[in-house]
Design a protein around this motif. Structure first.
Motif, PDB file in Angstrom:
ATOM      1  N   GLU A 164      60.793   2.721 142.519  1.00 54.45           N
ATOM      2  CA  GLU A 164      61.176   3.652 143.590  1.00 54.45           C
ATOM      3  C   GLU A 164      61.717   2.928 144.815  1.00 54.45           C
ATOM      4  N   GLN A 272      54.859   9.625 139.519  1.00 55.47           N
ATOM      5  CA  GLN A 272      56.298   9.416 139.343  1.00 55.47           C
ATOM      6  C   GLN A 272      56.737   9.629 137.889  1.00 55.47           C
ATOM      7  N   PHE A 359      63.684  15.519 141.591  1.00 51.64           N
ATOM      8  CA  PHE A 359      63.917  14.751 142.810  1.00 51.64           C
ATOM      9  C   PHE A 359      62.945  13.578 142.946  1.00 51.64           C
ATOM     10  N   HIS A 360      61.918  13.556 142.132  1.00 55.79           N
ATOM     11  CA  HIS A 360      60.951  12.459 142.167  1.00 55.79           C
ATOM     12  C   HIS A 360      61.066  11.582 140.934  1.00 55.79           C
ATOM     13  N   PHE A 424      67.040   6.565 141.270  1.00 56.55           N
ATOM     14  CA  PHE A 424      66.650   5.989 142.547  1.00 56.55           C
ATOM     15  C   PHE A 424      67.670   4.967 143.040  1.00 56.55           C
ATOM     16  N   ASN A 480      56.825  14.556 151.494  1.00 53.83           N
ATOM     17  CA  ASN A 480      57.611  14.478 150.268  1.00 53.83           C
ATOM     18  C   ASN A 480      58.101  13.054 149.990  1.00 53.83           C
ATOM     19  N   ILE A 482      60.021  11.231 151.759  1.00 51.94           N
ATOM     20  CA  ILE A 482      61.373  10.981 152.254  1.00 51.94           C
ATOM     21  C   ILE A 482      61.244  10.057 153.460  1.00 51.94           C
ATOM     22  N   ARG A 507      65.090   9.044 147.411  1.00 52.78           N
ATOM     23  CA  ARG A 507      64.967  10.502 147.300  1.00 52.78           C
ATOM     24  C   ARG A 507      66.008  11.225 148.145  1.00 52.78           C
ATOM     25  N   LEU A 510      66.455  15.073 147.339  1.00 52.49           N
ATOM     26  CA  LEU A 510      65.504  15.991 147.939  1.00 52.49           C
ATOM     27  C   LEU A 510      65.746  16.108 149.438  1.00 52.49           C
TER      28      LEU A 510
END
Length: 851
Positions: A164, A272, A359-360, A424, A480, A482, A507, A510
């Motif tokens: 990530e 994740q 989105f994750h 990602f 979230n 972000i 992300r 999102l």
């Protein structure tokens, strides 16, 4: 359940050879077993409930709102412990009223014991409590994987973070490719009366815990499997779609108002998942996503479609391979909406679990709708034996879908993880999206221009420092995961204290989905399944400015972990509290409950005497609001406003979030006898029909409205206003399928300082305004729809052109009417104050008259 509105094929249907059910070849194998069958049910599946927010009057107790507003799951120390993580769960009291029992399924009170037994089967099963529901029930997360030492678990955590946080490095890491365990997430029972995913999960966990075949050992050595056993225990027990607060949890992911939603969000953040399956019912034959257009423009849809479609084919083959038939069992062949349908089952809004999961990092994510209806009217009317037959088949189907997913993961785990890394990486690098086509997504048939949805991401978003609305939005972005930074000192274009969301981050999809305006997609499809516009930038009351080019001033940007506190109290004089935000309304109502003498000023703010500074300071800290120094005098005294509310669950929750004392009412409540002396104002939007009241109830209602105010929303509120003869206006109903973010013009004291945008679902506007009617707000001239889906009805009426320039909120001495949805699903936070001010105005009018 999300039921499609059309079955018209848009694409050629593949002639796919259906795979035979896998054969049980070894004792304890993961492979499928053919169930016994009997009888047939050929009844068609129909919509389980309206796509719009529940039109029935909400009746949940205040305790559910308190729990929902307070409960946030704690982040687990993911690298601190190995696996298994065993614990003994305390039993729940036996509940003979649990609706699962009639279906022969596992009641909620038996789940803890089943999980204790599963942990004792070996060293593969771990159980954790991921949070509690709005009704106070435990939410169980089960992990199934090969044992890991603490050092091995820490290594997995580091690899997950590398994927990530540094995806370009992760893509080149040879250890990650060989050692990282693919995360898979199965979510069950998010709609409480769609039960069988829970039972299929428990069955599958038991097989995984004991199977000794090579495929199972290989799977668990290279995967972590996460099971949210029942995402909605309140609804499972009660046999309702919603949780105890009345919320459809599969509409809540943008807002995250409910504790169950926040628990699911935390699971996706912590684990994740690369693959995600959300088990629902009931569509016959079994519906397996990917979806019809329109497709969310913020996804890396080429990666998502490739993997989701491939896994769907395997699930389809496994489900059909069970051998159930229409003639013998009432079970139709499985369907894949992307391939088999034209529209009506879209993935446009990220309010649904699989779409939010994308989105994750989930590159294969599905809603799976198992086939045979056992809820609602079927539950009440079918014989118990038939319900149990159907539930057994549904459990087999859910089991087959999950097992096929595990087969797909075992065979393709390297590609799944590589594509998650690529999602990602594109975000972090600011890379362009890849439009879907036959060339970019080989193996997926029938891709056409109707499937191409992309967007241009801005370079960044800037949120100028402000009041509680900005703080709320920043904290929501951070929740979230972000990334948000803050400007340490002013530079051109970036005032000191501004928050900056750099869109070169993993992300970004999102972040853009939450902050962008969205798009008017009215010309893309004839109808949408659910909401089509939801912009937090426009609806939450915070200023959000996109930056489209140039370099960011990295030298002055500092990462933030939480929004800066807003709380402040002027040191001298009387105090002024703006009423532009739900937190400010909550602070005001807390002061009124304590007996503080407060007056409302002409601009809609309230004046608090300096003698109440200590109490104001407590409210400022509790609700994170600012009390400035008053420069004007208050004119209208305010007292606690007690609200009788016939409203939707989202509206009831929002009223309590603002701190109002609310008594839920409905036609049934009034007919049973209601003490009107206990309330000051009536708010009506759902579930109250004056014509359905008996004579005594009608007289009581009319007597109340003769001396008290009405706040009405939508067609139901407008109809009661007309019946009572309070406000001389004519309500015009727009297309009931229309929804989205609209441009508005604010022109009255109730909407002073409100955002220039509102939210509508089944919009209403007003004509024929009589004497004494004030226009508080109008739909903007031209085309009022900013983002969403709003077409005229079949007869050409009810479209946005008809609404343009028309009043959307009107008021008079005895009533305020809303044609917008300012409290919809607890979402448009920037609109809440309009309703709060309306209730205070209608309540304070009666205070003045009686005083």
């Amino acid at each position: 359940m999300r039921t499609t509105r059309t079955t018209t094929p848009a694409r050629p249907v593949l002639t796919t050879a259906l795979a035979l059910a896998l054969t049980l070849t070894t004792a304890g194998s993961l492979l499928l077993v053919h169930p016994g069958t009997a009888g047939a049910d050929t009844g068609p599946a129909t919509r389980d409930s309206p796509a719009v927010d529940d039109r029935r009057a909400a009746k949940s107790p205040e305790s559910t709102a308190r729990r929902a507003l307070a409960a946030t799951p704690a982040r687990t120390a993911a690298d601190a412990r190995g696996y298994p993580r065993e614990q003994t769960l305390a039993p729940d009291p036996v509940n003979p009223a649990d609706k699962s029992l009639r279906l022969g399924l596992v009641p909620y009170h038996a789940i803890a014991g089943r999980l204790n037994a599963l942990q004792r089967l070996g060293d593969r099963v771990s159980v954790e409590v991921a949070g509690r529901s709005a009704g106070g029930h435990r939410l169980y997360l089960v992990t199934v994987t090969a044992p890991e030492s603490r050092a091995q678990a820490r290594a997995q955590h580091r690899m997950r973070d590398l994927i990530e946080r540094a995806p370009a490095l992760a893509a080149k890491d040879p250890r990650l490719k060989s050692a990282y365990k693919t995360p898979v997430f199965f979510n069950s029972n998010i709609h409480g009366n769609e039960w069988e995913g829970t039972d299929a999960s428990l069955r599958l966990i038991e097989r995984l815990a004991t199977a000794n075949d090579a495929r199972t050992r290989e799977l668990l050595a290279h995967s972590r499997l996460y099971f949210n056993i029942t995402a909605n225990p309140d609804g499972r027990i009660a046999g309702t779609r919603a949780n105890a607060g009345g919320f459809d949890l599969n509409r809540d992911f943008v807002t995250a108002s409910q504790p169950e939603t926040r628990a699911m969000r935390q699971i996706m953040l912590d684990k994740q998942p690369a693959v995600m399956v959300d088990l629902h019912g009931y569509v016959n034959g079994t519906l397996i996503e990917p979806t019809t257009p329109p497709h969310g423009e913020n996804y890396e849809y080429d990666l998502f479609l490739k993997n989701t479609y491939a896994n769907a084919l395997g699930m389809e083959a496994a489900v059909n391979g069970l051998g159930y038939t229409p003639r013998k069992d009432g079970v139709e062949p499985a369907q894949i909406p992307f391939r088999d349908q034209q529209e009506g089952w879209d993935d446009w809004p990220p309010i649904f679990t699989p779409q939010y999961a994308a989105f994750h990092g989930a590159v294969a994510a599905h809603t799976v709708e198992i086939p045979l209806r056992v809820n609602n009217a079927s539950y009440d009317t079918l014989p118990e034996a038939e319900l149990r037959r159907r539930a057994a088949i549904n459990t087999d189907v859910a089991d087959a879908a999950m097992t096929a997913t595990l087969t797909h993961v075992r065979r393709h785990r390297a590609a799944l993880v590589a594509d998650q890394i690529e999602v990602f990486r594109r975000g972090a690098a600011g890379a362009a999206q890849v439009p879907v086509s036959a060339g970019t997504v080989p193996g997926v048939p029938g891709i056409g221009p109707e499937d191409v949805y992309t967007t241009v991401f801005p370079r960044a978003y800037v949120l100028p420092a402000g009041g509680p609305a900005t703080a709320r939005l920043v904290d929501h972005l951070l929740a979230n995961e972000i990334r948000v930074t803050r400007v340490a000192h002013a530079v051109p274009g970036y005032p000191k204290g501004s928050y900056v969301v750099d869109m070169r981050q993993p992300r970004r999809g999102l972040a853009n989905a939450l902050l962008a305006d969205g798009r008017d997609i009215s010309d893309k499809v004839s109808v949408m399944y659910d909401i089509s516009g939801w912009s937090l930038g426009r609806l939450w009351g915070a200023a959000v400015r996109p930056v489209t080019d140039g370099r960011l001033p990295y030298s002055v940007l500092r990462p933030v972990r939480a929004a800066a506190p807003v709380a402040a109290v002027a040191p001298r004089g009387d105090l002024r509290l703006r009423l532009d935000d739900p937190r400010e309304l909550a602070a005001l109502n807390s002061l009124l409950r304590e007996g503080v003498r407060v007056r409302q000023a002409a601009d809609g703010s309230v004046i608090v005497p300096g003698s109440a500074r200590r109490r104001a300071a407590e409210a400022a800290r509790t609700y994170d609001v600012a009390f400035g120094r008053a420069t004007a005098r208050g004119t209208t005294p305010l007292e606690r406003v007690r609200v009788a509310a016939a409203v939707t669950p989202g509206e009831l929750f929002a009223l309590r979030e603002m701190g109002f004392d609310v008594v839920p009412v409905s036609t049934a409540v009034l007919n049973a006898g209601f003490d009107w002396s206990a309330v000051d104002v009536l708010f009506v939007s759902a579930g109250l029909d004056r014509d359905a009241l008996d004579a005594d109830a009608r007289r009581g209602l009319d007597a109340f409205l003769d001396g008290h105010g009405l706040v009405g929303r939508g067609a139901v509120g407008a109809e009661l206003n007309a019946d009572a003869g309070l406000l001389p206006v004519t309500a015009v109903r727009g297309n009931e399928d229309a929804n989205g973010v609209v441009r508005v013009v604010n022109s009255g004291p109730l909407t002073d300082r409100a955002p220039a945008h509102g939210f509508v679902y089944a919009p209403v506007w007003f004509t024929g305004l009589g004497s004494g009617v004030r226009v508080e707000q109008s739909y903007a001239a031209g085309s009022p729809l900013l983002s969403g889906h709003w077409r005229p009805a079949a007869d050409g009426t009810g479209g946005p052109a008809d609404a343009a320039g028309r009043p959307s909120v009107v008021s008079g001495p005895d009533a305020v009417l809303f044609g917008t949805e300012p409290l919809f699903r607890d979402h448009p936070k920037g609109e809440f104050s309009q309703v709060g001010r309306a209730l205070l105005t209608m309540g304070s009018t009666q205070v003045e008259e009686s005083g």
